[in-house]
Write a protein that holds these residues in place. Structure first.
Motif, PDB file in Angstrom:
ATOM      1  N   VAL A  12      -2.499 -11.033  14.401  1.00  0.00           N
ATOM      2  CA  VAL A  12      -2.308 -12.213  13.565  1.00  0.00           C
ATOM      3  C   VAL A  12      -1.424 -13.189  14.333  1.00  0.00           C
ATOM      4  O   VAL A  12      -0.289 -12.856  14.697  1.00  0.00           O
ATOM      5  N   ASP A  13      -1.951 -14.365  14.628  1.00  0.00           N
ATOM      6  CA  ASP A  13      -1.213 -15.363  15.407  1.00  0.00           C
ATOM      7  C   ASP A  13      -0.702 -14.790  16.725  1.00  0.00           C
ATOM      8  O   ASP A  13       0.417 -15.054  17.164  1.00  0.00           O
ATOM      9  N   GLY A  14      -1.551 -13.962  17.345  1.00  0.00           N
ATOM     10  CA  GLY A  14      -1.224 -13.435  18.663  1.00  0.00           C
ATOM     11  C   GLY A  14      -0.287 -12.251  18.676  1.00  0.00           C
ATOM     12  O   GLY A  14       0.128 -11.791  19.754  1.00  0.00           O
ATOM     13  N   ARG A  15       0.073 -11.733  17.491  1.00  0.00           N
ATOM     14  CA  ARG A  15       0.997 -10.599  17.426  1.00  0.00           C
ATOM     15  C   ARG A  15       0.405  -9.477  16.594  1.00  0.00           C
ATOM     16  O   ARG A  15      -0.353  -9.717  15.655  1.00  0.00           O
ATOM     17  N   PRO A  16       0.728  -8.204  16.933  1.00  0.00           N
ATOM     18  CA  PRO A  16       0.197  -7.091  16.155  1.00  0.00           C
ATOM     19  C   PRO A  16       0.789  -7.066  14.749  1.00  0.00           C
ATOM     20  O   PRO A  16       1.969  -7.356  14.545  1.00  0.00           O
ATOM     21  N   CYS A  17      -0.050  -6.730  13.782  1.00  0.00           N
ATOM     22  CA  CYS A  17       0.361  -6.691  12.385  1.00  0.00           C
ATOM     23  C   CYS A  17      -0.252  -5.457  11.727  1.00  0.00           C
ATOM     24  O   CYS A  17      -1.398  -5.101  12.006  1.00  0.00           O
ATOM     25  N   GLN A  18       0.516  -4.817  10.851  1.00  0.00           N
ATOM     26  CA  GLN A  18       0.029  -3.608  10.191  1.00  0.00           C
ATOM     27  C   GLN A  18       0.751  -3.425   8.864  1.00  0.00           C
ATOM     28  O   GLN A  18       1.924  -3.784   8.716  1.00  0.00           O
ATOM     29  N   MET A  19       0.053  -2.872   7.862  1.00  0.00           N
ATOM     30  CA  MET A  19       0.689  -2.488   6.613  1.00  0.00           C
ATOM     31  C   MET A  19       1.474  -1.199   6.855  1.00  0.00           C
ATOM     32  O   MET A  19       0.895  -0.196   7.273  1.00  0.00           O
ATOM     33  N   THR A  20       2.793  -1.241   6.607  1.00  0.00           N
ATOM     34  CA  THR A  20       3.619  -0.062   6.908  1.00  0.00           C
ATOM     35  C   THR A  20       4.474   0.342   5.704  1.00  0.00           C
ATOM     36  O   THR A  20       5.544   0.931   5.875  1.00  0.00           O
ATOM     37  N   HIS A  21       4.022   0.018   4.503  1.00  0.00           N
ATOM     38  CA  HIS A  21       4.781   0.396   3.312  1.00  0.00           C
ATOM     39  C   HIS A  21       5.028   1.907   3.285  1.00  0.00           C
ATOM     40  O   HIS A  21       4.142   2.707   3.610  1.00  0.00           O
ATOM     41  N   LEU A  22       6.197   2.280   2.875  1.00  0.00           N
ATOM     42  CA  LEU A  22       6.508   3.696   2.696  1.00  0.00           C
ATOM     43  C   LEU A  22       5.842   4.202   1.420  1.00  0.00           C
ATOM     44  O   LEU A  22       5.479   3.413   0.544  1.00  0.00           O
ATOM     45  N   PRO A  23       5.662   5.517   1.282  1.00  0.00           N
ATOM     46  CA  PRO A  23       5.036   6.065   0.080  1.00  0.00           C
ATOM     47  C   PRO A  23       5.756   5.586  -1.189  1.00  0.00           C
ATOM     48  O   PRO A  23       6.987   5.548  -1.244  1.00  0.00           O
ATOM     49  N   GLY A  24       4.970   5.211  -2.184  1.00  0.00           N
ATOM     50  CA  GLY A  24       5.533   4.742  -3.438  1.00  0.00           C
ATOM     51  C   GLY A  24       5.643   3.243  -3.550  1.00  0.00           C
ATOM     52  O   GLY A  24       5.859   2.700  -4.640  1.00  0.00           O
ATOM     53  N   PHE A  25       5.510   2.519  -2.424  1.00  0.00           N
ATOM     54  CA  PHE A  25       5.624   1.074  -2.439  1.00  0.00           C
ATOM     55  C   PHE A  25       4.273   0.367  -2.325  1.00  0.00           C
ATOM     56  O   PHE A  25       4.193  -0.852  -2.458  1.00  0.00           O
ATOM     57  N   ALA A  26       3.229   1.109  -2.070  1.00  0.00           N
ATOM     58  CA  ALA A  26       1.871   0.573  -2.007  1.00  0.00           C
ATOM     59  C   ALA A  26       0.922   1.762  -2.029  1.00  0.00           C
ATOM     60  O   ALA A  26       1.326   2.895  -1.728  1.00  0.00           O
ATOM     61  N   PRO A  27      -0.330   1.547  -2.386  1.00  0.00           N
ATOM     62  CA  PRO A  27      -1.292   2.660  -2.338  1.00  0.00           C
ATOM     63  C   PRO A  27      -1.430   3.178  -0.907  1.00  0.00           C
ATOM     64  O   PRO A  27      -1.206   2.457   0.062  1.00  0.00           O
ATOM     65  N   ALA A  28      -1.792   4.420  -0.806  1.00  0.00           N
ATOM     66  CA  ALA A  28      -2.021   4.999   0.518  1.00  0.00           C
ATOM     67  C   ALA A  28      -3.227   4.341   1.175  1.00  0.00           C
ATOM     68  O   ALA A  28      -4.217   4.032   0.522  1.00  0.00           O
ATOM     69  N   ARG A  29      -3.116   4.064   2.466  1.00  0.00           N
ATOM     70  CA  ARG A  29      -4.247   3.518   3.198  1.00  0.00           C
ATOM     71  C   ARG A  29      -5.215   4.640   3.557  1.00  0.00           C
ATOM     72  O   ARG A  29      -4.757   5.755   3.797  1.00  0.00           O
ATOM     73  N   PRO A  30      -6.520   4.405   3.613  1.00  0.00           N
ATOM     74  CA  PRO A  30      -7.168   3.101   3.371  1.00  0.00           C
ATOM     75  C   PRO A  30      -7.213   2.734   1.892  1.00  0.00           C
ATOM     76  O   PRO A  30      -7.294   3.601   1.029  1.00  0.00           O
ATOM     77  N   ILE A  31      -7.123   1.438   1.628  1.00  0.00           N
ATOM     78  CA  ILE A  31      -7.164   0.916   0.261  1.00  0.00           C
ATOM     79  C   ILE A  31      -8.531   0.282   0.054  1.00  0.00           C
ATOM     80  O   ILE A  31      -8.840  -0.772   0.622  1.00  0.00           O
ATOM     81  N   ASP A  32      -9.360   0.931  -0.732  1.00  0.00           N
ATOM     82  CA  ASP A  32     -10.739   0.480  -0.917  1.00  0.00           C
ATOM     83  C   ASP A  32     -10.817  -0.405  -2.158  1.00  0.00           C
ATOM     84  O   ASP A  32     -10.892   0.079  -3.276  1.00  0.00           O
ATOM     85  N   VAL A  33     -10.730  -1.703  -1.962  1.00  0.00           N
ATOM     86  CA  VAL A  33     -10.819  -2.652  -3.075  1.00  0.00           C
ATOM     87  C   VAL A  33     -11.864  -3.718  -2.732  1.00  0.00           C
ATOM     88  O   VAL A  33     -12.079  -4.042  -1.557  1.00  0.00           O
ATOM     89  N   PRO A  34     -12.523  -4.256  -3.727  1.00  0.00           N
ATOM     90  CA  PRO A  34     -13.478  -5.341  -3.462  1.00  0.00           C
ATOM     91  C   PRO A  34     -12.751  -6.616  -3.072  1.00  0.00           C
ATOM     92  O   PRO A  34     -11.639  -6.875  -3.542  1.00  0.00           O
ATOM     93  N   LEU A  35     -13.346  -7.384  -2.203  1.00  0.00           N
ATOM     94  CA  LEU A  35     -12.754  -8.646  -1.764  1.00  0.00           C
ATOM     95  C   LEU A  35     -13.474  -9.829  -2.408  1.00  0.00           C
ATOM     96  O   LEU A  35     -14.700  -9.889  -2.423  1.00  0.00           O
TER      97      LEU A  35
END
Length: 213
Positions: A12-35
């Motif tokens: 993203v904008d030339g830099r690496p980006c990743q979802m890194t939420h700890l358990p309990g702060f977001a669903p576990a990846r992969p997150i299968d949702v419709p877009l």
């Protein structure tokens, strides 16, 4: 977006980006949702089709040829008028005002001094310019956007008079119900309502009741 939801590292904008939420702060990846895609214009609709989006979110009721989507949502603000209320009613100013103010924000962002042609617009712009340096004004102009009026926005809303009732869906329950029917006939499958003012639960209940009627 899909790669991020899968937990992958993306650029993203030339830099690496990743979802890194700890358990309990977001669903576990992969997150299968419709877009869904907030699409506008030919390029937006083309992108939505390319991404195989489930549906599109629009800011106005579609016209012929706008989408042809199985799922189409329209974003609407406004308020259901109670008996005896009009644009001078304090509740209406607080509930419908943020939607009108968002248009003032957009005019200023796109055309600067063009906002002067709106009722109270020049005083609104003068107040904004007195508050922040030019390079910082974008930081405050959208405060309260579609949610709550700043004092600067309240002044321009009051100056607009009955014009605050025109954008969005503001009217009595019967008129709101009619708008739902018109939107459905145009291919809208759902409405994303943005309530504002001091009584959000009350706004939601009144809008839902109008929809059911």
């Amino acid at each position: 977006m899909r790669a991020l939801l899968d937990g992958e590292v993306v650029e993203v904008d030339g830099r690496p980006c990743q979802m890194t939420h700890l358990p309990g702060f977001a669903p576990a990846r992969p997150i299968d949702v419709p877009l869904w895609v907030a699409a506008s214009g030919p390029k937006g609709f083309a992108a939505a089709r390319e991404l195989a989006a489930l549906g599109v979110v629009m800011t106005s009721v579609p016209v012929d040829g706008d989408h042809g989507w199985e799922r189409c949502a329209v974003l609407r603000f406004g308020t259901v008028l109670r008996p005896g209320e009009d644009h001078t009613s304090p509740r209406v100013i607080e509930a419908a005002g943020p939607g009108y103010a968002s248009i003032v924000h957009a005019v200023w962002q796109k055309a600067g001094t063009a906002v002067d042609a709106m009722p109270g617009g020049k005083a609104w712009r003068t107040s904004l310019e007195a508050e922040r340096l030019e390079r910082e004004r974008h930081l405050v102009v959208h405060q309260g956007h579609l949610s709550r009026l700043t004092e600067r926005d309240r002044d321009v809303v009051v100056a607009a008079g009955s014009a605050i009732l025109e954008p969005g869906w503001t009217g009595d329950a019967a008129s709101i119900a009619a708008r739902f029917d018109e939107a459905g006939a145009a291919g809208v499958t759902e409405v994303v309502y943005v309530p504002a003012g001091p009584d959000i639960p009350g706004e939601l209940r009144a809008f839902a009741q109008a929809a059911r009627s």
